[in-house]
Design a protein around this motif. Structure first.
Motif, PDB file in Angstrom:
ATOM      1  N   GLU A  60       0.808  -1.225   0.000  1.00 58.58           N
ATOM      2  CA  GLU A  60       0.000   0.000   0.000  1.00 58.58           C
ATOM      3  C   GLU A  60       0.841   1.275   0.000  1.00 58.58           C
ATOM      4  O   GLU A  60       0.434   2.290  -0.552  1.00 58.58           O
ATOM      5  CB  GLU A  60      -0.936  -0.024   1.199  1.00 58.58           C
ATOM      6  CG  GLU A  60      -1.923   1.116   1.260  1.00 58.58           C
ATOM      7  CD  GLU A  60      -2.932   0.913   2.368  1.00 58.58           C
ATOM      8  OE1 GLU A  60      -3.895   1.696   2.437  1.00 58.58           O
ATOM      9  OE2 GLU A  60      -2.759  -0.025   3.178  1.00 58.58           O
ATOM     10  N   ASP A  61       2.002   1.252   0.610  1.00 55.05           N
ATOM     11  CA  ASP A  61       2.848   2.445   0.665  1.00 55.05           C
ATOM     12  C   ASP A  61       3.368   2.871  -0.696  1.00 55.05           C
ATOM     13  O   ASP A  61       3.794   4.011  -0.875  1.00 55.05           O
ATOM     14  CB  ASP A  61       4.046   2.194   1.595  1.00 55.05           C
ATOM     15  CG  ASP A  61       3.626   2.092   3.057  1.00 55.05           C
ATOM     16  OD1 ASP A  61       2.539   2.616   3.394  1.00 55.05           O
ATOM     17  OD2 ASP A  61       4.368   1.483   3.848  1.00 55.05           O
ATOM     18  N   CYS A  62       3.347   1.959  -1.649  1.00 52.29           N
ATOM     19  CA  CYS A  62       3.870   2.255  -2.981  1.00 52.29           C
ATOM     20  C   CYS A  62       2.771   2.916  -3.815  1.00 52.29           C
ATOM     21  O   CYS A  62       1.908   2.252  -4.390  1.00 52.29           O
ATOM     22  CB  CYS A  62       4.366   0.971  -3.645  1.00 52.29           C
ATOM     23  SG  CYS A  62       5.357   1.252  -5.116  1.00 52.29           S
ATOM     24  N   ASN A  63       2.800   4.239  -3.890  1.00 51.60           N
ATOM     25  CA  ASN A  63       1.725   4.987  -4.550  1.00 51.60           C
ATOM     26  C   ASN A  63       1.791   4.920  -6.068  1.00 51.60           C
ATOM     27  O   ASN A  63       0.769   4.841  -6.738  1.00 51.60           O
ATOM     28  CB  ASN A  63       1.753   6.450  -4.111  1.00 51.60           C
ATOM     29  CG  ASN A  63       1.309   6.627  -2.679  1.00 51.60           C
ATOM     30  OD1 ASN A  63       0.409   5.938  -2.211  1.00 51.60           O
ATOM     31  ND2 ASN A  63       1.953   7.542  -1.965  1.00 51.60           N
ATOM     32  N   LYS A  64       2.991   4.965  -6.620  1.00 51.17           N
ATOM     33  CA  LYS A  64       3.144   5.033  -8.074  1.00 51.17           C
ATOM     34  C   LYS A  64       4.048   3.910  -8.547  1.00 51.17           C
ATOM     35  O   LYS A  64       5.167   3.737  -8.052  1.00 51.17           O
ATOM     36  CB  LYS A  64       3.722   6.386  -8.498  1.00 51.17           C
ATOM     37  CG  LYS A  64       3.816   6.557 -10.007  1.00 51.17           C
ATOM     38  CD  LYS A  64       4.287   7.950 -10.391  1.00 51.17           C
ATOM     39  CE  LYS A  64       4.340   8.103 -11.911  1.00 51.17           C
ATOM     40  NZ  LYS A  64       4.802   9.461 -12.313  1.00 51.17           N
ATOM     41  N   ILE A  65       3.569   3.165  -9.547  1.00 50.53           N
ATOM     42  CA  ILE A  65       4.304   2.015 -10.071  1.00 50.53           C
ATOM     43  C   ILE A  65       4.383   2.133 -11.582  1.00 50.53           C
ATOM     44  O   ILE A  65       3.363   2.294 -12.263  1.00 50.53           O
ATOM     45  CB  ILE A  65       3.595   0.697  -9.693  1.00 50.53           C
ATOM     46  CG1 ILE A  65       3.514   0.565  -8.164  1.00 50.53           C
ATOM     47  CG2 ILE A  65       4.305  -0.499 -10.312  1.00 50.53           C
ATOM     48  CD1 ILE A  65       2.426  -0.365  -7.701  1.00 50.53           C
TER      49      ILE A  65
END
Length: 288
Positions: free
Chosen positions: A89-94
Motif C-alpha cells: 500500500e505504501d507504494c503509490n506510483k508504479i
C-alpha cells in the motif's frame, strides 16, 4: 541562436546524467533483492534475472519504476504457482516499462499503476480497498499471456485504461480472462481501445461490473463460456453504462445467453458498428 542551442544541449545532458545517477543498474537476483530492500525508486534491469526460490518479494518504497534496457531485460520467477511480487500500500506510483515479466503480481491499494511496452506471462490481481480514492491502472502497448494457473487478471475499484494491447488466455475452462469489478455506489471508468482479447477456445472473456464503459476498435475472439459461469462468451457487462463501437466478435460460444455479448441491467448502452462471425449460444438472449 548557437548559444541558446548550446544551453539546451547542456541541460539535456545534465538531465540524462541525473537520471543515470538515480537509476540502479540491476544485473542479478541478488542486486534486485538488495535494491528493493533499500527502497530504490528506479531499477534498470540489464539482462535476464531468474528467481528460483518461492519467497515473495514485497515492494514498500513510495514509488518504483522497473525498467528494461533492452529486449534481453527479463524478470523470471521459476516457481509461479502463486503470487511472486506484492506492491504494498505504501507504494503509490508504479511504472513497469520495456521489459518481459514471467510471474504473478499483486497490487494493494496503489494509486497509479502503469504497464508500458511490457511482455507479461502470468496473472495479476489489483485491489483498491478504498474506492473513494481515484486510483488508475493503465496498460499501454503491451502483451499479456496467462500462465497455466487457474487465475485470470482481476482489477477491483480502479479506473482502467487499456490501449493498443493484446491479452491471451490459457487452457482452463470456467475462467474469465479478465474481471473488472467496482462498487455499486462508486462507478469507475473503463476505456479499451485498439486491443485484442483472445481466449484460446477455453477461457470466458471479459466481465465488467459497475463502471462507465467505452470500448472501441477492439476484437474479442476464441472464447468459450460453460454453464458454470452462466455468462456470455466474450464480453459480459453488468450494471454498466456503455459505449461499444467498432468491435469484432469472432469464434465465440456460450452455453448460456449471448455467444459473444451479454448485457445485464445495462439499459444505457450505445452500440455502433459491430460484427459477429461464428457466434453461437444455446440461448439467444444477449440483453437482460
Amino acid at each position: 541562436m548557437l548559444f541558446r542551442n548550446g544551453i539546451i544541449i547542456f541541460f539535456q545532458y545534465i538531465s540524462i546524467l541525473l537520471i543515470s545517477i538515480k537509476c540502479s543498474q540491476i544485473n542479478s537476483r541478488e542486486e534486485l533483492i538488495e535494491y528493493i530492500s533499500k527502497k530504490e525508486e528506479v531499477l534498470n534491469i540489464q539482462n535476464e534475472i531468474t528467481i528460483e526460490d518461492s519467497s515473495i518479494i514485497n515492494i514498500n518504497s513510495k514509488k518504483i519504476s522497473i525498467l528494461g534496457s533492452s529486449k534481453n531485460s527479463v524478470i523470471k520467477f521459476v516457481n509461479n504457482n502463486l503470487t511472486n511480487m506484492i506492491f504494498q500500500e505504501d507504494c503509490n506510483k508504479i511504472e513497469i516499462k520495456n521489459i518481459k515479466i514471467e510471474g504473478n503480481f499483486k497490487f494493494i491499494n496503489n494509486k497509479n499503476i502503469i504497464f508500458d511496452n511490457v511482455l507479461y506471462n502470468g496473472y495479476f490481481i489489483s485491489k483498491n480497498e478504498n474506492p473513494s480514492i481515484n486510483s488508475t491502472l493503465q496498460i499501454l502497448d503491451s502483451e499479456f499471456k496467462l500462465s497455466n494457473q487457474d487465475n485470470g487478471y482481476e482489477i477491483y475499484n480502479y479506473n482502467l485504461d487499456i490501449n493498443n494491447s493484446q491479452f491471451y488466455g490459457n487452457d482452463h475452462y470456467n475462467l474469465y480472462l479478465m474481471k473488472y469489478i467496482n462498487q455499486k455506489d462508486n462507478f469507475k471508468y473503463l476505456t479499451i481501445n485498439g486491443t485484442l482479447f483472445s481466449g484460446n477456445y477455453y477461457n470466458t472473456g471479459f466481465y465488467g461490473k459497475y463502471s462507465e464503459v467505452t470500448i472501441t476498435h477492439s476484437k474479442f475472439e476464441k472464447f468459450y463460456s460453460g454453464r458454470a459461469l452462466n455468462s456470455g462468451g466474450a464480453l459480459n457487462l453488468e450494471s454498466t453504462n456503455n459505449i461499444i463501437k467498432s468491435i469484432e466478435f469472432e469464434d465465440n460460444y456460450s452455453e448460456s445467453s449471448g455467444g459473444s455479448l451479454y448485457l445485464k441491467c445495462s439499459p444505457n448502452t450505445e452500440i455502433r458498428i459491430i460484427s459477429f462471425k461464428n457466434t453461437t449460444s444455446t440461448e439467444s438472449v444477449f440483453f437482460n
